[in-house]
Design a protein around this motif. Structure first.
Motif, PDB file in Angstrom:
ATOM      1  N   GLU A  50     -12.143  15.019  -9.286  1.00  0.00           N
ATOM      2  CA  GLU A  50     -11.019  16.134 -10.017  1.00  0.00           C
ATOM      3  C   GLU A  50     -11.077  15.679 -11.311  1.00  0.00           C
ATOM      4  O   GLU A  50     -10.705  14.620 -11.793  1.00  0.00           O
ATOM      5  CB  GLU A  50     -10.056  16.296  -9.170  1.00  0.00           C
ATOM      6  N   LEU A  58      -8.484  17.379 -13.193  1.00  0.00           N
ATOM      7  CA  LEU A  58      -7.511  18.415 -13.363  1.00  0.00           C
ATOM      8  C   LEU A  58      -6.379  17.897 -14.279  1.00  0.00           C
ATOM      9  O   LEU A  58      -6.052  16.752 -13.835  1.00  0.00           O
ATOM     10  CB  LEU A  58      -6.888  18.905 -12.119  1.00  0.00           C
ATOM     11  N   GLU A  98      -2.551  17.684 -15.036  1.00  0.00           N
ATOM     12  CA  GLU A  98      -1.131  18.276 -14.546  1.00  0.00           C
ATOM     13  C   GLU A  98      -0.785  19.264 -15.743  1.00  0.00           C
ATOM     14  O   GLU A  98      -0.861  19.131 -16.836  1.00  0.00           O
ATOM     15  CB  GLU A  98      -0.338  17.140 -14.382  1.00  0.00           C
ATOM     16  N   LYS A 130     -15.590   9.352 -13.010  1.00  0.00           N
ATOM     17  CA  LYS A 130     -14.100   9.821 -13.004  1.00  0.00           C
ATOM     18  C   LYS A 130     -13.272   8.697 -13.846  1.00  0.00           C
ATOM     19  O   LYS A 130     -12.439   8.899 -14.748  1.00  0.00           O
ATOM     20  CB  LYS A 130     -13.842  10.106 -11.681  1.00  0.00           C
ATOM     21  N   PHE A 143      -7.000  15.010 -28.122  1.00  0.00           N
ATOM     22  CA  PHE A 143      -6.458  13.769 -27.470  1.00  0.00           C
ATOM     23  C   PHE A 143      -6.234  12.462 -28.465  1.00  0.00           C
ATOM     24  O   PHE A 143      -6.512  11.378 -28.252  1.00  0.00           O
ATOM     25  CB  PHE A 143      -7.566  13.100 -26.289  1.00  0.00           C
ATOM     26  N   LYS A 146      -3.337  12.864 -30.370  1.00  0.00           N
ATOM     27  CA  LYS A 146      -1.855  13.091 -30.845  1.00  0.00           C
ATOM     28  C   LYS A 146      -1.070  11.694 -30.405  1.00  0.00           C
ATOM     29  O   LYS A 146      -0.897  11.390 -29.482  1.00  0.00           O
ATOM     30  CB  LYS A 146      -1.289  14.101 -29.964  1.00  0.00           C
ATOM     31  N   GLY A 157       1.265   7.909 -19.890  1.00  0.00           N
ATOM     32  CA  GLY A 157       1.761   7.839 -18.658  1.00  0.00           C
ATOM     33  C   GLY A 157       1.086   8.815 -17.561  1.00  0.00           C
ATOM     34  O   GLY A 157       0.115   9.332 -17.604  1.00  0.00           O
ATOM     35  N   CYS A 206      -1.996   9.459 -13.180  1.00  0.00           N
ATOM     36  CA  CYS A 206      -3.214   9.304 -13.276  1.00  0.00           C
ATOM     37  C   CYS A 206      -3.716   7.925 -14.110  1.00  0.00           C
ATOM     38  O   CYS A 206      -4.109   6.917 -13.777  1.00  0.00           O
ATOM     39  CB  CYS A 206      -4.009  10.406 -13.580  1.00  0.00           C
ATOM     40  N   PHE A 241       6.217  12.908 -18.091  1.00  0.00           N
ATOM     41  CA  PHE A 241       5.152  12.244 -18.889  1.00  0.00           C
ATOM     42  C   PHE A 241       4.612  13.013 -19.916  1.00  0.00           C
ATOM     43  O   PHE A 241       3.883  12.506 -20.676  1.00  0.00           O
ATOM     44  CB  PHE A 241       4.511  11.451 -17.765  1.00  0.00           C
ATOM     45  N   LYS A 242       4.959  14.173 -19.935  1.00  0.00           N
ATOM     46  CA  LYS A 242       4.458  15.101 -20.882  1.00  0.00           C
ATOM     47  C   LYS A 242       4.740  16.586 -20.616  1.00  0.00           C
ATOM     48  O   LYS A 242       5.375  16.898 -19.590  1.00  0.00           O
ATOM     49  CB  LYS A 242       2.646  15.469 -20.965  1.00  0.00           C
ATOM     50  N   ARG A 292       7.206  12.143 -30.430  1.00  0.00           N
ATOM     51  CA  ARG A 292       5.897  13.016 -30.102  1.00  0.00           C
ATOM     52  C   ARG A 292       5.720  13.818 -31.690  1.00  0.00           C
ATOM     53  O   ARG A 292       4.923  14.762 -31.444  1.00  0.00           O
ATOM     54  CB  ARG A 292       6.444  14.252 -29.232  1.00  0.00           C
TER      55      ARG A 292
HETATM   56  C1  UDX Z   1      -5.475  13.135 -16.552  1.00  0.00           C
HETATM   57  C2  UDX Z   1      -7.015  13.673 -17.494  1.00  0.00           C
HETATM   58  O1  UDX Z   1      -6.716  14.373 -18.527  1.00  0.00           O
HETATM   59  C3  UDX Z   1      -7.336  14.764 -16.296  1.00  0.00           C
HETATM   60  O2  UDX Z   1      -8.741  14.846 -16.697  1.00  0.00           O
HETATM   61  C4  UDX Z   1      -7.365  13.788 -14.660  1.00  0.00           C
HETATM   62  O3  UDX Z   1      -8.105  14.471 -13.953  1.00  0.00           O
HETATM   63  C5  UDX Z   1      -6.030  13.345 -14.674  1.00  0.00           C
HETATM   64  O4  UDX Z   1      -5.641  12.529 -15.622  1.00  0.00           O
HETATM   65  P1  UDX Z   1      -2.833  14.066 -16.650  1.00  0.00           P
HETATM   66  O5  UDX Z   1      -2.673  12.780 -16.081  1.00  0.00           O
HETATM   67  O6  UDX Z   1      -2.315  15.409 -16.172  1.00  0.00           O
HETATM   68  O7  UDX Z   1      -4.368  14.340 -16.834  1.00  0.00           O
HETATM   69  O8  UDX Z   1      -2.502  13.889 -18.123  1.00  0.00           O
HETATM   70  P2  UDX Z   1      -3.213  14.183 -19.566  1.00  0.00           P
HETATM   71  O9  UDX Z   1      -2.816  15.613 -20.159  1.00  0.00           O
HETATM   72  O10 UDX Z   1      -4.703  13.760 -19.679  1.00  0.00           O
HETATM   73  O11 UDX Z   1      -2.099  13.123 -20.517  1.00  0.00           O
HETATM   74  C6  UDX Z   1      -2.139  11.852 -19.969  1.00  0.00           C
HETATM   75  C7  UDX Z   1      -1.199  11.370 -20.964  1.00  0.00           C
HETATM   76  O12 UDX Z   1      -1.519  11.174 -22.312  1.00  0.00           O
HETATM   77  C8  UDX Z   1       0.283  11.879 -21.179  1.00  0.00           C
HETATM   78  O13 UDX Z   1       1.273  10.867 -21.032  1.00  0.00           O
HETATM   79  C9  UDX Z   1       0.107  12.595 -22.450  1.00  0.00           C
HETATM   80  O14 UDX Z   1       1.598  12.676 -23.016  1.00  0.00           O
HETATM   81  C10 UDX Z   1      -0.582  11.419 -23.395  1.00  0.00           C
HETATM   82  N1  UDX Z   1      -1.284  11.876 -24.371  1.00  0.00           N
HETATM   83  C11 UDX Z   1      -2.527  12.756 -24.263  1.00  0.00           C
HETATM   84  C12 UDX Z   1      -1.127  11.577 -25.695  1.00  0.00           C
HETATM   85  O15 UDX Z   1      -0.009  10.872 -25.677  1.00  0.00           O
HETATM   86  N2  UDX Z   1      -1.779  12.150 -26.530  1.00  0.00           N
HETATM   87  C13 UDX Z   1      -2.738  12.952 -26.489  1.00  0.00           C
HETATM   88  O16 UDX Z   1      -3.273  13.358 -27.564  1.00  0.00           O
HETATM   89  C14 UDX Z   1      -2.882  13.512 -25.276  1.00  0.00           C
END
Ligand code: UDX
Length: 431
Positions: free
Chosen positions: A155, A157, A159, A208, A253, A255, A261, A264, A324-325, A410
């Protein structure tokens, strides 16, 4: 087994109703399949059977209700009921990080052993959970069925946008030992119009892990560049803007924040380091990515200590954001919780507010609103990029605080406006 395939629909089982399993079940039902979803948590099953979705995911509740109403989606706590007559069985059970950092396969193994005898002949078991390379063979052994194939279909995906990401995938990856099985599975996704990459299971599982590890690497990279910007007096937003015009780099990605966190990244990155180690490769780059992430938590705490006058003992710190976001209610492995813990370890009292958290949390005082969190605080920390934080009354925040100081982990708030309102402001990678 009812032959639904002529109508481009199949009988599908989904084991596990977490954010991946529930999204998979609801979306496959939405695509016209007859879906049975099972979960070990009877309370969760009862809620779902009544259209109550216990997780925050845009569009998921509507899809679940639609599926229940149309009869295409049903829930039970019985895995054997779910797999009855199913042509495709998705395994969406947890693969948490074990003590060694390796993925814990016990749920996958237990479920596979349980459902093996109940599967229809020629059924296909599909690993959706993020599993270590080589896991399809583990599942095959546990199923004990020569006439059942196992494939990997990882996957991708995020969150908070899981439904969108399922229905609008960048790619479908299917890892199978034979092409005919992969083609059968790819038919489930034919309406989505995404490229389908058919490969072997080990390659699919590696795609993955490598994808998540690369995304985490991008985030750690920009957090390290942010530290550099602070040291040389550069503006990280402008640096990322300048970098991003190069299509080989892009700006997604990148930022800066308090660190990555969630349920995943931490698990998958640690698992990939172990997978590499077990295979004889020292993935030192990825160890560096993890180290930078750990440092990022410490850098945020250092900023708070600095704005608190050099001492955290006995101070109150307001913490906005626990998830975590933004756009999710998931606090698993949240950087906000890590920062809170380190502040408390330094003697500070932390009062937190998060729009999705209205339950007691271990060791944390939870405020009823963002202003209440600021009462008597020496420093305010913004740890999650909830949009509502941007539009609050900062004169009122300043009146409530003992000291007008904010660490914006942030880079969410208006730095100039806060400084005009008399706040000391520290962002990440900003002057
Ligand atoms: C991630 C992958 O994006 C997704 O494809 C996979 O299937 C599952 O893991 P997710 O865990 O939901 O998804 O979070 P994601 O949106 O990727 O963010 C991961 C972490 O990175 C968060 O803590 C987020 O705040 C942080 N992040 C992300 C940043 O600090 N800066 C960014 O620019 C992007």
């Amino acid at each position: 087994m009812k032959d639904l395939s002529s109508s481009g629909a199949w009988r599908v089982a989904v084991i596990g109703a977490g954010y991946v399993g529930l999204t998979t079940a609801a979306c496959l039902a939405h695509l016209g399949n007859e879906v049975r979803c099972s979960d070990a948590d009877q309370e969760r099953v009862d809620k779902l059977a009544n259209g109550i979705v216990p997780i925050v995911e845009d569009g998921l509740t509507e899809l679940v209700k639609w599926g229940l109403h149309s009869g295409e989606l049903a829930f039970s706590s019985s895995n054997t009921w779910a797999v009855e007559g199913a042509e495709f069985i998705f395994l969406c059970v947890p693969t948490p990080q074990g003590p060694s950092g390796r993925a814990d396969m016990s749920y996958i193994e237990t479920v596979s052993k349980e459902i093996g005898p109940y599967l229809s002949s020629e059924a296909v078991v599909i690993n959706k959970s993020t599993v270590p390379v080589g896991s399809t063979h583990v599942v095959e052994r546990m199923l004990g069925r020569e006439d059942v194939k196992v494939v990997s279909n990882p996957e991708f995906l995020r969150e908070g946008s899981a439904v969108h990401d399922f229905l609008h995938p960048d790619r479908i990856v299917i890892g199978a030992d034979d092409e005919a099985t992969a083609i059968r599975v790819s038919a489930l996704f034919m309406h989505l119009g995404a490229p389908v990459l058919v490969t072997d299971p080990a390659t699919a599982e590696t795609i993955k892990y490598a994808s998540n590890a690369f995304l985490a690497t991008k985030v750690s990279f920009v957090n390290a560049v942010a530290a550099l910007c602070e040291a040389v007096g550069a503006d990280v937003h402008q640096v990322v803007l300048g970098m991003g015009y190069d299509p080989r780099i892009g700006s997604s990605f990148l930022k800066p924040g308090p660190g990555w966190g969630g349920s995943c990244f931490p698990k998958d990155v640690a698992a990939l380091v172990r997978i590499a180690e077990d295979a004889g490769y020292d993935f030192s780059l990825l160890k560096g990515v993890i180290a930078v992430n750990e440092e990022q938590y410490a850098r945020v705490v250092e900023k708070v200590q600095r704005l608190a006058g050099g001492e955290l003992q006995g101070r109150t710190v307001a913490l906005w954001g626990l998830t975590f976001k933004a756009r999710t209610d998931d606090t698993r492995d949240s950087p906000a919780l890590e920062v809170a813990k380190r502040l408390q370890d330094n003697g500070a009292k932390v009062v937190a507010y998060d729009p999705t958290v209205n339950r007691p949390m271990e060791g944390l005082e939870i405020a009823k609103d963002p202003y209440a969190a600021c009462q008597g605080a020496s420093v305010l920390v913004v740890a999650t990029e909830w949009d509502e934080f941007r539009w609050l009354d900062f004169d009122k925040v300043g009146e409530l605080m003992e000291n007008r100081a904010v660490v914006d982990a942030r880079n969410l708030l208006d730095r100039a406006a806060l400084r005009r309102a008399g706040f000391s402001y520290e962002g990440i990678g900003l002057i």
